[in-house]
Write an enzyme that holds these catalytic residues in place. Structure first.
Site, short mmCIF file in Angstrom:
data_model
loop_
_atom_site.label_atom_id
_atom_site.label_comp_id
_atom_site.label_asym_id
_atom_site.label_seq_id
_atom_site.Cartn_x
_atom_site.Cartn_y
_atom_site.Cartn_z
N THR A 95 -9.43 -35.09 7.96
CA THR A 95 -9.82 -34.11 6.95
C THR A 95 -9.45 -32.75 7.54
O THR A 95 -9.14 -32.63 8.73
CB THR A 95 -11.33 -34.15 6.67
N TYR B 62 1.72 -27.86 -11.39
CA TYR B 62 1.95 -29.29 -11.17
C TYR B 62 3.18 -29.49 -10.30
O TYR B 62 4.19 -28.83 -10.51
CB TYR B 62 2.18 -30.02 -12.51
#
Ligand code: DSN
Length: 426
Positions: free
Chosen positions: A233, A61
């Site tokens: 992208t 995280y």
């Protein structure tokens, strides 16, 4: 200790732990290996990119920005993210690059969040004339929460009309003007959009999701000198992991960072960001320039061959990696065209053509592209063979023996250009 927590159990490979999923992945690997992938938004990543995506970085995280995280233990992933951003800045010549958007839509959403309020006016290319869902389609957040003024292409040549862009901007005074597309094969004139944006004080966003790899490789003009923000992208012509990013001028960095996190997303996908870093390194190599140039040469050759064999191509050709076949002259719909190509092992997708009389579920066109075939090493001479397969399939709908002969040809060609053969167990 429960078996699932032992070191021994955790180190068993996928084949042992989950033969069902393993075998589905094998099947998909076979499909990719023995067919011709021609969806222009798809490509084949390298082993190095796959390895980074499948790494232990997925465990971490790291909400926040490098050096300013909300979690401990981020010193390594900070380096990963900084490396990815620095390489993106070098590759595209931009002042900052935010690596965290999970996809292209999230990247666009970050720009909306950073600069607009719900109800503000935006301008984008119509979805049914080559635009993208997130440029103002009524079924997407961009069309639901903002007032959309859509520009289209000319009936005469299916090109974006600069006069139309300018006059719509003057009339509606949008806060944001988007240039970019999913099914527009020609060079977009970025300067037109900069000028239109300047006239009305709008932000100019260039969404280069489709063209990014070509821009990086110098095979398609870059919007960087003109646009305030550039989104993309990373998995199409860029040949990286499935993801997105936002780039632009330093003046906008703070607003974009805040919009991505905490505005839209929580923890960034650090394994994907590592894979993006690897992709940028690959794209910075001289080989990638050759690749980008070949992608466009192949698309031009394919388009010319299809025209020679009697098919109609929207705008009569291409300046990029993609083309849209208009199948009306041969009385085949996009839906049937996609299915018959699928049956012979050629993967494309049904697509509307400008001013399409058919509904979007049927369509009159099929969109094709050359990025994935070019990654396999195919060149102009293979494009002639591919064009023959395409025309034979489209003109023999329902003729099973003919279609199976084409299928055999497609497989024979694919076998000559190995891809992930080493990943197949049989
Ligand atoms: N859906 C993508 C494409 O196929 O073009 C665009 O995001």
């Amino acid at each position: 200790m429960a078996p699932s927590s032992t070191y021994e159990s955790r180190t068993r490979n996928l084949h042992t732990v989950d033969p069902e999923v393993f075998s589905l992945i094998q099947k998909e690997t076979e499909r990719q290996e023995y067919g011709l992938e021609m969806i222009p938004s798809e490509n084949f990543v390298s082993e190095a990119v796959l390895e980074a995506m499948g790494s232990v970085l997925t465990n971490k995280y790291a909400e926040g920005q490098p050096g300013k995280r909300y979690y401990g233990g981020c010193h390594v992933v900070d380096e990963v993210e900084n490396l990815a951003s620095a390489r993106a800045c070098e590759l595209f010549g931009v002042e900052f690059a935010n690596m965290q958007p999970h996809s292209g839509v999230q990247a666009n959403q970050a720009v909306f969040e950073a600069f607009l309020k719900p109800g503000d006016t935006i301008m984008g290319l119509r979805l049914d004339q080559g635009g993208h869902l997130s440029h103002g389609s009524p079924v997407n957040f961009s069309g639901k929460h903002y007032k959309v003024v859509a520009y289209g292409v000319r009936t005469t040549d299916c090109l974006i009309d600069p006069d139309d862009v300018r006059s719509l901007a003057r009339e509606h005074k949008p806060k944001l003007i988007i240039a970019g597309a999913s099914a527009y094969s020609r060079q977009i004139d970025w300067k037109v959009f900069r000028e239109a944006a300047d006239e009305v004080g709008a932000i100019f966003l260039a969404d280069i999701a489709h063209y990014a790899g070509l821009v990086a490789g110098g095979a398609y003009a870059s919007p960087v000198p003109y646009a305030d923000l550039v989104t993309t992208t990373t998995h199409k012509t860029m040949r990286g992991p499935r993801s997105g990013m936002v780039m632009g001028k330093l003046a906008h960095q703070k607003a974009i960072n805040k919009a991505v996190f905490p505005g839209l997303q929580g923890g960034p996908h650090m394994h994907t960001i590592a894979a993006k870093a690897v992709m940028f390194k690959e794209a910075l190599s001289p080989d990638f320039k050759l690749y980008a140039k070949q992608v466009v040469e192949n698309a031009r050759a394919l388009s010319a061959e299809l025209i020679k064999k009697g098919l109609k191509i929207v705008s009569d050709g291409t300046d990029s990696h993609l083309l849209v076949m208009d199948l009306r002259p041969i009385n085949v719909t996009g839906k049937v065209g996609e299915a018959v190509l699928d049956a012979v092992g050629i993967t494309g997708n049904k697509n509307t053509v400008p001013f399409d009389p058919q509904p979007p579920t049927i369509c009159s066109g099929v969109r094709l592209g050359t990025p994935a075939l070019t990654t396999r090493g195919m060149g102009v001479s293979e494009m002639a063979q591919v064009a023959t397969f395409i025309v034979e399939a489209l003109t023999n709908v329902g003729n099973e023996s003919k279609l199976s002969a084409v299928r055999a040809g497609v497989e024979e060609l694919s076998r000559r250009f190995p891809l992930y053969k080493h990943r197949l167990v049989k």
